[in-house]
Design an enzyme around this catalytic site. Sequence first.
Site, PDB file in Angstrom:
ATOM      1  N   ASP A  14     -52.907 -13.426 -11.779  1.00 29.77           N
ATOM      2  CA  ASP A  14     -54.163 -12.828 -11.366  1.00 29.77           C
ATOM      3  C   ASP A  14     -54.094 -11.351 -11.759  1.00 29.77           C
ATOM      4  O   ASP A  14     -53.035 -10.869 -12.177  1.00 29.77           O
ATOM      5  CB  ASP A  14     -54.311 -12.998  -9.847  1.00 29.77           C
ATOM      6  N   ASP A  16     -56.423  -8.146 -10.135  1.00 28.41           N
ATOM      7  CA  ASP A  16     -56.591  -7.240  -8.993  1.00 28.41           C
ATOM      8  C   ASP A  16     -55.750  -7.697  -7.805  1.00 28.41           C
ATOM      9  O   ASP A  16     -55.828  -8.847  -7.371  1.00 28.41           O
ATOM     10  CB  ASP A  16     -58.059  -7.184  -8.565  1.00 28.41           C
TER      11      ASP A  16
END
Length: 254
Positions: A14, A16
Amino acid sequence: MPTVKLQFDVILFDMDGTLVDSTDGVVGAWELFAEKYPGLDVTQVLSSSHGVRTVENLRLHCGITDPDELEREASRFEDAIVAESKKNGRHGIVALPGVAEIMKEIGPYAKLPTPRWAICTSATKNYASAALKAAGIPVPEVFVVSEDVEKGKPEPDPYLLGAKRCGVDPARCLVVEDAPAGVRSGRAAGCKTLALITSHTREQVEEAKPDYIVPNLSRYVYQLSCTQKLLIFRRFRVTMKPVENGIEVTIETD
């Protein structure tokens, strides 16, 4: 928990909350949007919006339903994250602990036709590219963004597409996530999951049932906690290194 040493064909990160910390910019962007959308509770939004695509957050929290308006406002919101991240003494978008060290090890191994790591983010391509640049993280050749999927996290689509573009079985991938929605997405895709406690509480992360949990991606993290009037000192360690046909991941806790 003893040291766990695992090998995967590909690591699917991922962005953020996993690789970069954009908290300052996200808070600033929601505060900016609250000026246009009265009644927007920034605190409440921040508690539930992380890991979800911007268009879905705007639909839910701002009541935007027109598809064209959603796209325009999503673009404005993500531009605002970058612009607001350094205003009023904020620190900007930065790499999270341990990320620079991991990128030194595996950064060069992101090229097709046999990439060893990729990014699957709920952000748009423009924002994600800007955020990675600001944090000094290379953009991998397999880079799944919001526009690439019809259904975002917690649906499995982002990680299924990431594995497909890398040419590997999802079962041979490790998803690295900080958001419960992202952990659920990785699990639904059939991947192993490593969860970080960078944006949610441990209890929230545990509810998503990841395979492994660590505070962040640092080589050494020391955590002090208090249980029944006893101070407990624990050490966590995460390392990643390229090996033949994959990436070796070591997860250690005391």
